[in-house]
Write a protein that holds these residues in place. Structure first.
Motif, short mmCIF file in Angstrom:
data_model
loop_
_atom_site.label_atom_id
_atom_site.label_comp_id
_atom_site.label_asym_id
_atom_site.label_seq_id
_atom_site.Cartn_x
_atom_site.Cartn_y
_atom_site.Cartn_z
N CYS A 130 0.80 -1.24 0.00
CA CYS A 130 0.00 0.00 0.00
C CYS A 130 0.82 1.28 0.00
CB CYS A 130 -0.97 0.01 1.18
SG CYS A 130 -2.04 -1.43 1.24
N HIS A 131 2.04 1.25 -0.49
CA HIS A 131 2.81 2.50 -0.55
C HIS A 131 3.82 2.51 -1.69
CE1 HIS A 131 5.88 0.10 1.51
NE2 HIS A 131 6.74 0.99 1.08
N LEU A 132 4.14 3.72 -2.10
CA LEU A 132 5.22 3.99 -3.04
C LEU A 132 5.87 5.27 -2.55
CD1 LEU A 132 6.23 2.98 -6.00
CD2 LEU A 132 5.23 5.12 -6.71
N ARG A 133 7.19 5.25 -2.42
CA ARG A 133 7.92 6.42 -1.90
C ARG A 133 9.06 6.77 -2.82
NH1 ARG A 133 9.04 6.27 4.57
NH2 ARG A 133 7.41 7.79 4.94
N CYS B 91 1.10 10.35 -3.75
CA CYS B 91 -0.35 10.51 -3.52
C CYS B 91 -1.08 9.44 -4.33
CB CYS B 91 -0.81 11.89 -3.95
SG CYS B 91 -0.10 13.22 -3.02
N MET B 92 -1.68 8.49 -3.63
CA MET B 92 -2.38 7.39 -4.30
C MET B 92 -3.89 7.50 -4.16
SD MET B 92 0.23 4.28 -3.34
CE MET B 92 -0.93 3.05 -3.81
N GLY B 93 -4.38 8.52 -3.51
CA GLY B 93 -5.82 8.64 -3.31
C GLY B 93 -6.32 7.51 -2.45
N SER B 94 -7.43 6.92 -2.85
CA SER B 94 -8.02 5.82 -2.07
C SER B 94 -7.51 4.45 -2.51
CB SER B 94 -9.54 5.86 -2.18
OG SER B 94 -9.92 5.70 -3.54
N LYS C 203 0.93 3.32 -13.24
CA LYS C 203 1.91 4.31 -13.67
C LYS C 203 1.86 5.50 -12.71
CE LYS C 203 2.97 7.07 -17.81
NZ LYS C 203 2.51 7.33 -19.20
N PHE C 204 3.01 5.86 -12.15
CA PHE C 204 3.11 6.97 -11.22
C PHE C 204 4.04 8.04 -11.76
CE2 PHE C 204 2.21 3.32 -8.48
CZ PHE C 204 1.18 3.80 -7.70
N ASN C 205 3.67 9.30 -11.58
CA ASN C 205 4.56 10.42 -11.85
C ASN C 205 5.46 10.54 -10.62
OD1 ASN C 205 5.83 12.84 -12.16
ND2 ASN C 205 3.98 14.00 -12.61
N ILE C 206 6.78 10.44 -10.79
CA ILE C 206 7.67 10.44 -9.62
C ILE C 206 8.53 11.70 -9.51
CG2 ILE C 206 7.72 7.95 -9.31
CD1 ILE C 206 10.44 7.96 -10.78
N GLU C 207 8.19 12.73 -10.27
CA GLU C 207 8.93 13.98 -10.13
C GLU C 207 8.63 14.59 -8.78
OE1 GLU C 207 8.39 16.61 -13.43
OE2 GLU C 207 8.63 14.99 -14.87
N ARG C 208 9.67 15.05 -8.10
CA ARG C 208 9.51 15.67 -6.79
C ARG C 208 10.48 16.83 -6.65
NH1 ARG C 208 12.34 12.85 -1.72
NH2 ARG C 208 12.63 15.02 -1.24
N ASP C 209 10.18 17.67 -5.68
CA ASP C 209 11.07 18.80 -5.41
C ASP C 209 12.34 18.31 -4.74
OD1 ASP C 209 9.14 20.56 -6.34
OD2 ASP C 209 8.25 20.84 -4.36
N ASP C 210 13.37 19.13 -4.84
CA ASP C 210 14.58 18.84 -4.07
C ASP C 210 14.27 19.01 -2.58
OD1 ASP C 210 16.36 18.12 -6.09
OD2 ASP C 210 16.78 20.22 -6.57
N ILE C 211 15.19 18.64 -1.74
CA ILE C 211 14.98 18.72 -0.29
C ILE C 211 14.71 20.17 0.11
CG2 ILE C 211 16.06 18.33 1.95
CD1 ILE C 211 17.74 16.11 0.53
N SER D 81 2.63 11.45 -7.80
CA SER D 81 1.21 11.11 -7.77
C SER D 81 0.87 9.98 -8.74
CB SER D 81 0.37 12.34 -8.12
OG SER D 81 0.71 12.79 -9.41
N LEU D 82 -0.29 9.39 -8.54
CA LEU D 82 -0.82 8.35 -9.41
C LEU D 82 -1.15 8.95 -10.76
CD1 LEU D 82 -2.11 5.47 -9.74
CD2 LEU D 82 -4.20 6.48 -8.91
#
Length: 180
Positions: free
Chosen positions: A26-29, A46-49, A77-85, A97-98
């Motif tokens: 139940c997670h993706l990080r 963010c996977m929603g429900s 398929k997940f978008n895995i772009e994230r901000d830097d720290i 996000s999903l």
């Protein structure tokens, strides 16, 4: 269940040596390593429900998407772009996000996935191996390509792309190896 639960798969991003992705129950990080402070900084996707047990993971060549296979037979398929720290009081602009998932489920779950770039279109296709021994190639919208499927002997447990990108090897739970 949350991200503190069992992790089933870990993959480094292809173009960065400071980020990796984990998936499991139940997670993706998406993690980032701060080499200066020697700390890990996770961001939950963010996977929603949606609650799924993800068994396998692959990252697109451009590091923008992660694809997971789960026990219910879906490829997600997940978008895995994230901000830097960032500091704690700064807001995030990009949060993983999903993106989408396939509507047709594969029998006995998806146990292995691999990303491959289509040489004619440049799009990322996904090779998915299921528990019933079927290997499918999915288009970028995660729809199976009917002419690109094979039935193997035993549950598909691993997929390894050939360096030329034109073929791949598949291993099964019955100790069979196939060159496809």
């Amino acid at each position: 269940p949350a991200a503190n639960d069992l992790t089933r798969c870990v993959k480094w991003l292809n173009q960065r040596n400071d980020r990796f992705v984990t998936c499991g129950n139940c997670h993706l990080r998406v993690w980032q390593i701060c080499f200066r402070t020697q700390k890990l900084h996770p961001v939950d996707v963010c996977m929603g429900s949606m609650r799924r047990i993800m068994q396998c993971l692959c990252i697109s060549a451009d590091d923008s998407f992660a694809f997971t296979g789960n026990k219910t037979g879906e490829v997600i398929k997940f978008n895995i772009e994230r901000d830097d720290i960032k500091n704690f009081n700064e807001q995030e602009v990009h949060r993983p996000s999903l993106n989408c998932y396939n509507k047709e489920r594969f029998s006995k779950g998806v146990r292995a996935v691999a990303c491959v770039v289509n040489p004619t279109t440049g799009n990322t296709n996904v090779i998915a191996g299921s528990g019933d021994g079927t290997v499918h190639i999915l288009n970028p919208k995660l729809q199976p390509i009917p002419t690109h499927a094979a039935k193997l002997h035993g549950a598909v447990t691993s997929i390894a792309l050939h360096p030329d990108g034109k073929s791949f090897m598949a291993g099964t739970g019955l100790s069979q190896r196939y060159s496809v």
